[in-house]
Design a protein around this motif. Sequence first.
Motif, PDB file in Angstrom:
ATOM      1  N   ASP A 174       5.132  -6.529   2.873  1.00 28.62           N
ATOM      2  CA  ASP A 174       6.473  -7.197   3.321  1.00 28.62           C
ATOM      3  C   ASP A 174       6.342  -8.736   3.055  1.00 28.62           C
ATOM      4  O   ASP A 174       7.180  -9.386   2.733  1.00 28.62           O
ATOM      5  CB  ASP A 174       6.771  -7.042   4.944  1.00 28.62           C
ATOM      6  N   ALA A 175       5.067  -9.255   3.377  1.00 24.92           N
ATOM      7  CA  ALA A 175       4.840 -10.588   3.379  1.00 24.92           C
ATOM      8  C   ALA A 175       4.835 -11.163   1.939  1.00 24.92           C
ATOM      9  O   ALA A 175       5.375 -12.144   1.707  1.00 24.92           O
ATOM     10  CB  ALA A 175       3.430 -11.034   3.981  1.00 24.92           C
ATOM     11  N   THR A 176       4.316 -10.350   0.837  1.00 21.45           N
ATOM     12  CA  THR A 176       4.439 -10.730  -0.410  1.00 21.45           C
ATOM     13  C   THR A 176       5.974 -10.839  -0.795  1.00 21.45           C
ATOM     14  O   THR A 176       6.368 -11.753  -1.578  1.00 21.45           O
ATOM     15  CB  THR A 176       3.855  -9.281  -1.062  1.00 21.45           C
ATOM     16  N   CYS A 177       6.782  -9.966  -0.507  1.00 25.10           N
ATOM     17  CA  CYS A 177       8.136 -10.048  -0.645  1.00 25.10           C
ATOM     18  C   CYS A 177       8.686 -11.426  -0.177  1.00 25.10           C
ATOM     19  O   CYS A 177       9.490 -12.167  -0.769  1.00 25.10           O
ATOM     20  CB  CYS A 177       8.953  -8.704  -0.323  1.00 25.10           C
ATOM     21  N   LYS A 235      22.263 -15.994  -2.066  1.00 27.01           N
ATOM     22  CA  LYS A 235      22.355 -14.787  -2.132  1.00 27.01           C
ATOM     23  C   LYS A 235      22.050 -14.235  -0.783  1.00 27.01           C
ATOM     24  O   LYS A 235      20.809 -14.447  -0.246  1.00 27.01           O
ATOM     25  CB  LYS A 235      21.804 -13.884  -3.186  1.00 27.01           C
ATOM     26  N   THR A 236      22.822 -13.477  -0.333  1.00 27.90           N
ATOM     27  CA  THR A 236      22.598 -12.912   1.355  1.00 27.90           C
ATOM     28  C   THR A 236      21.973 -11.677   1.290  1.00 27.90           C
ATOM     29  O   THR A 236      21.391 -11.140   2.321  1.00 27.90           O
ATOM     30  CB  THR A 236      23.766 -13.012   2.017  1.00 27.90           C
ATOM     31  N   ILE A 237      22.181 -10.801   0.312  1.00 25.18           N
ATOM     32  CA  ILE A 237      21.571  -9.434   0.265  1.00 25.18           C
ATOM     33  C   ILE A 237      20.436  -9.479  -0.599  1.00 25.18           C
ATOM     34  O   ILE A 237      20.511  -9.997  -1.913  1.00 25.18           O
ATOM     35  CB  ILE A 237      22.538  -8.195   0.063  1.00 25.18           C
ATOM     36  N   VAL A 238      19.101  -8.909  -0.245  1.00 27.39           N
ATOM     37  CA  VAL A 238      18.069  -9.038  -0.844  1.00 27.39           C
ATOM     38  C   VAL A 238      17.365  -7.547  -0.886  1.00 27.39           C
ATOM     39  O   VAL A 238      17.135  -7.138   0.111  1.00 27.39           O
ATOM     40  CB  VAL A 238      17.051 -10.097  -0.367  1.00 27.39           C
ATOM     41  N   LEU A 239      17.180  -6.972  -2.094  1.00 29.22           N
ATOM     42  CA  LEU A 239      16.451  -5.855  -2.190  1.00 29.22           C
ATOM     43  C   LEU A 239      14.854  -6.308  -3.124  1.00 29.22           C
ATOM     44  O   LEU A 239      15.003  -6.858  -4.251  1.00 29.22           O
ATOM     45  CB  LEU A 239      17.005  -4.940  -3.176  1.00 29.22           C
ATOM     46  N   CYS A 240      13.907  -5.744  -2.420  1.00 26.18           N
ATOM     47  CA  CYS A 240      12.464  -6.150  -3.121  1.00 26.18           C
ATOM     48  C   CYS A 240      12.016  -4.878  -3.387  1.00 26.18           C
ATOM     49  O   CYS A 240      11.408  -4.231  -2.477  1.00 26.18           O
ATOM     50  CB  CYS A 240      11.698  -7.129  -2.111  1.00 26.18           C
ATOM     51  N   ALA A 241      11.757  -4.700  -4.533  1.00 23.37           N
ATOM     52  CA  ALA A 241      10.824  -3.358  -4.963  1.00 23.37           C
ATOM     53  C   ALA A 241       9.482  -3.576  -5.331  1.00 23.37           C
ATOM     54  O   ALA A 241       9.391  -4.184  -6.131  1.00 23.37           O
ATOM     55  CB  ALA A 241      11.614  -2.839  -6.202  1.00 23.37           C
ATOM     56  N   ILE A 242       8.721  -3.241  -4.433  1.00 27.79           N
ATOM     57  CA  ILE A 242       7.226  -3.613  -4.501  1.00 27.79           C
ATOM     58  C   ILE A 242       6.477  -2.381  -4.698  1.00 27.79           C
ATOM     59  O   ILE A 242       6.470  -1.371  -3.598  1.00 27.79           O
ATOM     60  CB  ILE A 242       6.978  -4.400  -3.428  1.00 27.79           C
ATOM     61  N   VAL A 243       5.474  -2.355  -5.570  1.00 27.78           N
ATOM     62  CA  VAL A 243       4.395  -1.271  -5.510  1.00 27.78           C
ATOM     63  C   VAL A 243       3.025  -1.956  -4.653  1.00 27.78           C
ATOM     64  O   VAL A 243       2.761  -3.001  -5.050  1.00 27.78           O
ATOM     65  CB  VAL A 243       4.015  -1.025  -7.010  1.00 27.78           C
ATOM     66  N   ASP A 244       2.588  -1.309  -3.787  1.00 24.10           N
ATOM     67  CA  ASP A 244       1.771  -1.599  -2.964  1.00 24.10           C
ATOM     68  C   ASP A 244       0.859  -0.534  -2.338  1.00 24.10           C
ATOM     69  O   ASP A 244       1.090   0.737  -2.980  1.00 24.10           O
ATOM     70  CB  ASP A 244       2.276  -2.503  -1.787  1.00 24.10           C
ATOM     71  N   ARG A 245      -0.002  -0.531  -1.381  1.00 22.47           N
ATOM     72  CA  ARG A 245      -0.877   0.382  -0.917  1.00 22.47           C
ATOM     73  C   ARG A 245      -0.382   1.149   0.295  1.00 22.47           C
ATOM     74  O   ARG A 245       0.378   0.556   0.937  1.00 22.47           O
ATOM     75  CB  ARG A 245      -2.115  -0.147  -0.413  1.00 22.47           C
ATOM     76  N   PRO A 246      -0.698   2.315   0.484  1.00 26.36           N
ATOM     77  CA  PRO A 246      -0.578   3.135   1.705  1.00 26.36           C
ATOM     78  C   PRO A 246      -1.229   2.711   2.819  1.00 26.36           C
ATOM     79  O   PRO A 246      -2.340   1.908   2.748  1.00 26.36           O
ATOM     80  CB  PRO A 246      -0.767   4.499   1.410  1.00 26.36           C
ATOM     81  N   TYR A 247      -0.491   2.606   4.135  1.00 27.05           N
ATOM     82  CA  TYR A 247      -1.403   2.256   5.320  1.00 27.05           C
ATOM     83  C   TYR A 247      -2.339   3.091   5.381  1.00 27.05           C
ATOM     84  O   TYR A 247      -3.397   2.777   6.029  1.00 27.05           O
ATOM     85  CB  TYR A 247      -0.315   2.415   6.780  1.00 27.05           C
ATOM     86  N   VAL A 248      -2.226   4.467   5.370  1.00 35.06           N
ATOM     87  CA  VAL A 248      -3.143   5.504   5.559  1.00 35.06           C
ATOM     88  C   VAL A 248      -3.830   5.701   4.191  1.00 35.06           C
ATOM     89  O   VAL A 248      -3.083   6.275   3.276  1.00 35.06           O
ATOM     90  CB  VAL A 248      -2.672   6.913   5.958  1.00 35.06           C
ATOM     91  N   GLU A 249      -5.083   5.418   3.933  1.00 36.18           N
ATOM     92  CA  GLU A 249      -5.788   5.731   2.541  1.00 36.18           C
ATOM     93  C   GLU A 249      -5.469   7.253   2.018  1.00 36.18           C
ATOM     94  O   GLU A 249      -5.702   7.998   2.954  1.00 36.18           O
ATOM     95  CB  GLU A 249      -7.388   5.455   2.746  1.00 36.18           C
ATOM     96  N   ASP A 250      -5.338   7.394   1.077  1.00 34.69           N
ATOM     97  CA  ASP A 250      -4.910   8.648   0.149  1.00 34.69           C
ATOM     98  C   ASP A 250      -4.101   9.472   0.963  1.00 34.69           C
ATOM     99  O   ASP A 250      -4.087  10.899   0.948  1.00 34.69           O
ATOM    100  CB  ASP A 250      -6.512   9.161   0.245  1.00 34.69           C
TER     101      ASP A 250
END
Length: 253
Positions: A185-188, A204-219
């Motif tokens: 979220d901070a990166t976006c 622009k007032t509507i923002v969609l951020c498609a981001i590949v990141d890590r899971p909160y729970v590993e694996d």
Amino acid sequence: MNLRLNYLFLVFSVGFLAYAVAPASIPFEDGRESPIRSLARDLFGGPSLTNSDAEILMGYRRFDAQIEDDRLSFHGAAFTFLDADDPTTFMPYNFAFDGHGFVEMADTTLAAKFYKSNNAEFPTVSGVDHQSCVTPRADSLETADGTPLAMSTLCRIVPAIPGHNEGMIGVIYPADNTTPLADGDATCRGEFDHWRSFPGFENKTIVLCAIVDRPYVEDAYSATSWMDVIFYQHYAGDLYNMRADTRNFQSIR
């Protein structure tokens, strides 16, 4: 005696008022200001939510994604709304991405089922304006927080119902998809500040951020990568997260 009772009643009243008001003075977790601040702004100055065309929106999104040979693909749909029980307040946005750029909708079934599950029927063609796309990090190939990128794309997105709020959709795909991002979220949010510096994306007032990141729970769920399409509204200088309770929404095997 009466004076003492009046004093005790006053102390009790002040204490009860403070107890009742305290929760209303705390900002919401999704970034919205506290109810008291919002009320004071509406009563004594600043933009009024009840007397203006702009309002704080809510939003839902659904998508499917995969990574094959380091090639990211996803497609889905999203909509903003003022009342979840009133589809006339819905504003739908559709998107599809295949490898290196946005494309026409690869699968309209997902979007159609998504809208139908919310008692609404909308067109499912892609709303991304392909001619507007730019590469916002072409110079450095890394995000504002220093994360190396495999690719970075930003495009305008229009709603499936013409004539309403146009937005932007950006893709953040780290160069090494096993590299953990400290906070997607901070990166976006950091990239948004850069995105809106480009001509045509400033307001622009509507923002969609498609981001590949890590899971909160590993694996978790045996996923090797996770991604999200985080949905924001830019209003009065602030970026509100319209679905802050569901991060890491989609696992990718």
